[in-house]
Design a protein around this motif. Structure first.
Motif, PDB file in Angstrom:
ATOM      1  N   ASP A   1       0.773  -1.478  -0.349  1.00 41.18           N
ATOM      2  CA  ASP A   1      -0.145   0.285  -0.270  1.00 41.18           C
ATOM      3  C   ASP A   1       0.792   0.848  -0.119  1.00 41.18           C
ATOM      4  O   ASP A   1       1.367   0.803   1.272  1.00 41.18           O
ATOM      5  CB  ASP A   1      -0.867  -0.064   1.157  1.00 41.18           C
ATOM      6  CG  ASP A   1      -1.978   1.211   1.096  1.00 41.18           C
ATOM      7  OD1 ASP A   1      -2.946   0.520   0.389  1.00 41.18           O
ATOM      8  OD2 ASP A   1      -1.776   2.356   1.635  1.00 41.18           O
TER       9      ASP A   1
ATOM     10  N   ARG B   1       0.786  -3.155 -12.807  1.00 42.73           N
ATOM     11  CA  ARG B   1      -0.965  -3.553 -13.011  1.00 42.73           C
ATOM     12  C   ARG B   1       0.043  -5.475 -13.207  1.00 42.73           C
ATOM     13  O   ARG B   1       0.118  -6.678 -13.583  1.00 42.73           O
ATOM     14  CB  ARG B   1      -1.719  -3.249 -13.731  1.00 42.73           C
ATOM     15  CG  ARG B   1      -2.937  -4.233 -14.127  1.00 42.73           C
ATOM     16  CD  ARG B   1      -4.145  -3.498 -14.018  1.00 42.73           C
ATOM     17  NE  ARG B   1      -4.743  -2.447 -12.837  1.00 42.73           N
ATOM     18  CZ  ARG B   1      -4.419  -1.079 -13.780  1.00 42.73           C
ATOM     19  NH1 ARG B   1      -3.802  -0.670 -15.051  1.00 42.73           N
ATOM     20  NH2 ARG B   1      -5.137   0.030 -12.886  1.00 42.73           N
TER      21      ARG B   1
ATOM     22  N   GLN C   1       0.088  -9.289 -12.033  1.00 38.83           N
ATOM     23  CA  GLN C   1      -0.889  -9.779 -12.651  1.00 38.83           C
ATOM     24  C   GLN C   1       0.141 -11.110 -13.108  1.00 38.83           C
ATOM     25  O   GLN C   1      -0.134 -12.217 -13.401  1.00 38.83           O
ATOM     26  CB  GLN C   1      -1.102  -9.181 -14.055  1.00 38.83           C
ATOM     27  CG  GLN C   1      -2.580  -8.957 -13.123  1.00 38.83           C
ATOM     28  CD  GLN C   1      -2.921  -8.265 -15.103  1.00 38.83           C
ATOM     29  OE1 GLN C   1      -2.349  -7.846 -16.169  1.00 38.83           O
ATOM     30  NE2 GLN C   1      -4.194  -7.118 -14.735  1.00 38.83           N
TER      31      GLN C   1
ATOM     32  N   SER D   1      -3.228  -9.051  -7.618  1.00 44.33           N
ATOM     33  CA  SER D   1      -3.829  -7.870  -8.496  1.00 44.33           C
ATOM     34  C   SER D   1      -3.479  -6.793  -8.032  1.00 44.33           C
ATOM     35  O   SER D   1      -3.020  -6.267  -7.021  1.00 44.33           O
ATOM     36  CB  SER D   1      -5.751  -7.454  -8.245  1.00 44.33           C
ATOM     37  OG  SER D   1      -5.146  -7.785  -6.671  1.00 44.33           O
ATOM     38  N   LEU D   2      -3.698  -5.237  -8.648  1.00 45.60           N
ATOM     39  CA  LEU D   2      -3.162  -3.962  -8.097  1.00 45.60           C
ATOM     40  C   LEU D   2      -4.225  -3.080  -8.475  1.00 45.60           C
ATOM     41  O   LEU D   2      -5.019  -2.980 -10.057  1.00 45.60           O
ATOM     42  CB  LEU D   2      -1.901  -3.946  -8.582  1.00 45.60           C
ATOM     43  CG  LEU D   2      -1.163  -2.262  -8.954  1.00 45.60           C
ATOM     44  CD1 LEU D   2       0.275  -2.849  -8.586  1.00 45.60           C
ATOM     45  CD2 LEU D   2      -1.801  -1.173  -9.295  1.00 45.60           C
ATOM     46  N   GLN D   3      -4.501  -2.651  -8.000  1.00 46.12           N
ATOM     47  CA  GLN D   3      -5.703  -1.048  -8.107  1.00 46.12           C
ATOM     48  C   GLN D   3      -4.828   0.394  -7.567  1.00 46.12           C
ATOM     49  O   GLN D   3      -3.913   0.519  -6.924  1.00 46.12           O
ATOM     50  CB  GLN D   3      -6.871  -1.255  -7.352  1.00 46.12           C
ATOM     51  CG  GLN D   3      -7.577  -2.429  -7.219  1.00 46.12           C
ATOM     52  CD  GLN D   3      -7.069  -3.447  -6.705  1.00 46.12           C
ATOM     53  OE1 GLN D   3      -6.912  -3.325  -5.383  1.00 46.12           O
ATOM     54  NE2 GLN D   3      -7.329  -4.516  -7.373  1.00 46.12           N
ATOM     55  N   ALA D   4      -5.193   1.128  -8.943  1.00 47.03           N
ATOM     56  CA  ALA D   4      -4.027   2.338  -8.393  1.00 47.03           C
ATOM     57  C   ALA D   4      -5.202   4.308  -8.973  1.00 47.03           C
ATOM     58  O   ALA D   4      -6.033   3.901 -10.000  1.00 47.03           O
ATOM     59  CB  ALA D   4      -3.279   2.937  -9.260  1.00 47.03           C
ATOM     60  N   GLU D   5      -5.622   3.950  -7.767  1.00 44.64           N
ATOM     61  CA  GLU D   5      -6.653   5.323  -8.382  1.00 44.64           C
ATOM     62  C   GLU D   5      -6.155   6.706  -7.677  1.00 44.64           C
ATOM     63  O   GLU D   5      -5.590   7.200  -5.978  1.00 44.64           O
ATOM     64  CB  GLU D   5      -7.962   4.642  -7.683  1.00 44.64           C
ATOM     65  CG  GLU D   5      -8.398   4.434  -6.143  1.00 44.64           C
ATOM     66  CD  GLU D   5      -9.466   3.257  -5.964  1.00 44.64           C
ATOM     67  OE1 GLU D   5     -10.975   3.493  -6.888  1.00 44.64           O
ATOM     68  OE2 GLU D   5     -10.053   2.469  -4.797  1.00 44.64           O
TER      69      GLU D   5
ATOM     70  N   ARG E   1      -7.749   9.386  -4.476  1.00 46.06           N
ATOM     71  CA  ARG E   1      -8.858   9.259  -3.059  1.00 46.06           C
ATOM     72  C   ARG E   1      -8.778  10.594  -2.702  1.00 46.06           C
ATOM     73  O   ARG E   1      -8.187  10.751  -1.859  1.00 46.06           O
ATOM     74  CB  ARG E   1      -8.948   7.997  -2.384  1.00 46.06           C
ATOM     75  CG  ARG E   1      -9.222   6.795  -2.804  1.00 46.06           C
ATOM     76  CD  ARG E   1      -8.511   5.306  -1.722  1.00 46.06           C
ATOM     77  NE  ARG E   1      -8.571   4.317  -2.584  1.00 46.06           N
ATOM     78  CZ  ARG E   1      -8.550   3.402  -1.883  1.00 46.06           C
ATOM     79  NH1 ARG E   1      -7.732   3.489  -0.390  1.00 46.06           N
ATOM     80  NH2 ARG E   1      -8.753   2.217  -2.626  1.00 46.06           N
TER      81      ARG E   1
ATOM     82  N   VAL F   1      -2.581   3.448  -3.936  1.00 43.26           N
ATOM     83  CA  VAL F   1      -1.981   2.528  -5.019  1.00 43.26           C
ATOM     84  C   VAL F   1      -1.618   1.394  -4.166  1.00 43.26           C
ATOM     85  O   VAL F   1      -0.952   1.141  -3.017  1.00 43.26           O
ATOM     86  CB  VAL F   1      -0.364   2.385  -5.556  1.00 43.26           C
ATOM     87  CG1 VAL F   1       0.078   0.704  -6.407  1.00 43.26           C
ATOM     88  CG2 VAL F   1      -0.209   3.554  -7.158  1.00 43.26           C
ATOM     89  N   HIS F   2      -2.901   0.216  -4.174  1.00 49.07           N
ATOM     90  CA  HIS F   2      -3.028  -1.130  -3.630  1.00 49.07           C
ATOM     91  C   HIS F   2      -2.858  -2.733  -4.081  1.00 49.07           C
ATOM     92  O   HIS F   2      -3.305  -2.682  -5.534  1.00 49.07           O
ATOM     93  CB  HIS F   2      -4.080  -1.549  -2.787  1.00 49.07           C
ATOM     94  CG  HIS F   2      -3.880  -2.289  -1.306  1.00 49.07           C
ATOM     95  ND1 HIS F   2      -3.590  -2.322  -0.832  1.00 49.07           N
ATOM     96  CD2 HIS F   2      -4.976  -3.637  -2.661  1.00 49.07           C
ATOM     97  CE1 HIS F   2      -3.775  -3.558  -0.190  1.00 49.07           C
ATOM     98  NE2 HIS F   2      -4.946  -3.930  -0.790  1.00 49.07           N
ATOM     99  N   ALA F   3      -1.879  -2.904  -3.821  1.00 53.15           N
ATOM    100  CA  ALA F   3      -1.390  -4.282  -4.591  1.00 53.15           C
ATOM    101  C   ALA F   3      -1.480  -5.677  -3.655  1.00 53.15           C
ATOM    102  O   ALA F   3      -1.272  -5.073  -2.215  1.00 53.15           O
ATOM    103  CB  ALA F   3       0.125  -4.790  -5.150  1.00 53.15           C
TER     104      ALA F   3
END
Length: 390
Positions: free
Chosen positions: A337, A359, A363, A368-372, A374, A380-382
């Protein structure tokens, strides 16, 4: 109607057809011809012309199977007009039927099949009615029996040639399919290699360049105020550039050999990575809870390093202040994180090659990875699976 054919193949076909004519046409005339009457002379001339047509069909069998079939039919009609039954030169008809099914279009293929059936019928009827073949008797049942036998033999002979060509057609199609499959696999492998090269170049170079740019901007403003700070920044630039050069050389070594060759970054290299970020003016607040329960797999260590490297690079480029890094080494996975405050010029939404590379890194190891964004932070959370440590 005309297929693409190399000059060498066409010359070989023409030479083969010429040899076929020179060998079989004289044999047909010597053993089956009659020249004791004027009609016999005309008949032989017709047979010679028919042989030219049929052997000509062999010469263009691969180039134009449809025209070859027409020429073979014309030669067969002339031969029957001359009053001759089966001749050795009729071998050319079998070769033409083979060509129609092996290299002809779908329409020519079925024209050849119909020619094999109809030609066998015509040949049987001609031999029974015109040549009077009936086992030495003139009875009607004998002719019917002989005609049936000749019909079966004629259709089998012509059909065998057509089926052999069809089998070769299947072999050629299988070869083309296999070749297309190998080409597609090669293109896919090349595309994967290009993506890997782009990802590695981005991961290796982008971080160092971001540090160099940040230090260069700081040195430019500090040169007139505190020269010692500018000197320190220039030292950091030189050190970072040397590290980047070493990384690029390592990458080139991998490209010359295999992806796994050469040393790869591990968790032990994270402290050096955090030091580079501090030199660029960003203070990473790192927490590791819980600690790794043993030695994580090398692929997981590399993925964690590259994801952190790219996330911290984005923080240097677009961040405004400190960055929070949290690693949680659980028995079956590791959670990464990274959070940083985004400046006014920061990205409003995830995108670009950096996020895509992170990402892909996740994979590759099954994670998995999310980047956004907020609010004012970019997160960035993987999640990377590591299995149960032994």
């Amino acid at each position: 109607m005309i297929r693409p054919l190399s000059r060498t193949a066409l010359i070989l076909d023409i030479v083969g057809a010429a040899l076929l004519f020179l060998v079989l046409a004289p044999v047909s005339i010597v053993f089956y011809g009659t020249t004791d009457t004027p009609i016999g002379g005309v008949s032989i001339a017709l047979v010679v012309f028919a042989s030219v047509l049929m052997c000509g069909g062999v010469a263009i069998g691969r180039l134009a199977p449809g025209w070859a079939l027409a020429a073979a039919w014309a030669g067969a009609v002339l031969q029957m007009m001359a009053g001759f039954g089966p001749l050795p030169v009729d071998l050319a008809i079998l070769l033409v039927l083979y060509a129609t099914s092996a290299w002809g279009t779908r329409r020519v293929l079925w024209w050849g099949f119909g020619s094999a059936l109809f030609g066998g019928l015509v040949a049987a009827v001609f031999m029974v009615i015109v040549n009077g073949v009936a086992f030495g008797t003139e009875s009607g049942w004998a002719k019917v029996s002989m005609g049936t036998l000749l019909l079966v033999l004629s259709v089998l002979a012509l059909g065998f040639a057509w089926v052999c060509g069809l089998l070769w057609r299947v072999v050629l199609r299988a070869r083309r399919t296999r070749s297309a499959q190998l080409e597609a696999e090669s293109l896919a492998a090349e595309e994967q290699e290009r993506v890997r090269i782009a990802r590695d170049m981005h991961d290796v170079v982008a971080h160092s360049l971001a540090v160099v740019i940040a230090q260069a901007d700081g040195a430019r403003y500090a040169a007139s105020v505190k020269p010692e700070l500018a000197t320190e920044a220039l030292g950091t630039i030189a050190q970072t550039a040397r590290g980047a050069l070493s990384d690029v050389r390592m990458l080139l070594t991998q490209l010359r050999h295999r992806q796994g060759d050469g040393p790869q970054p591990t968790l032990a290299d994270l402290e050096a990575l955090f030091a580079q970020v501090r030199q660029a003016g960003i203070e990473p607040r790192v927490t590791v809870d819980p600690m790794p329960p043993g030695e994580p797999p090398a692929a997981i260590q590399l993925a964690v390093y590259r994801i952190l490297q790219e996330a911290l690079t984005n923080a240097i480029r677009h961040g405004d202040g400190a960055v929070d890094v949290h690693l949680a080494w659980l028995p079956d996975r590791v959670d990464v994180d990274v959070r940083n405050t985004v400046g006014h010029d920061g990205p409003a939404a995830p995108g670009g090659h950096g996020v895509m590379g992170m990402r892909e890194r996740a994979q590759l190891v099954g994670g998995s990875l999310q980047a956004e964004r907020r609010g004012a932070q970019f997160v960035v959370h993987a999640t990377l699976p590591i299995g149960v440590s032994e």
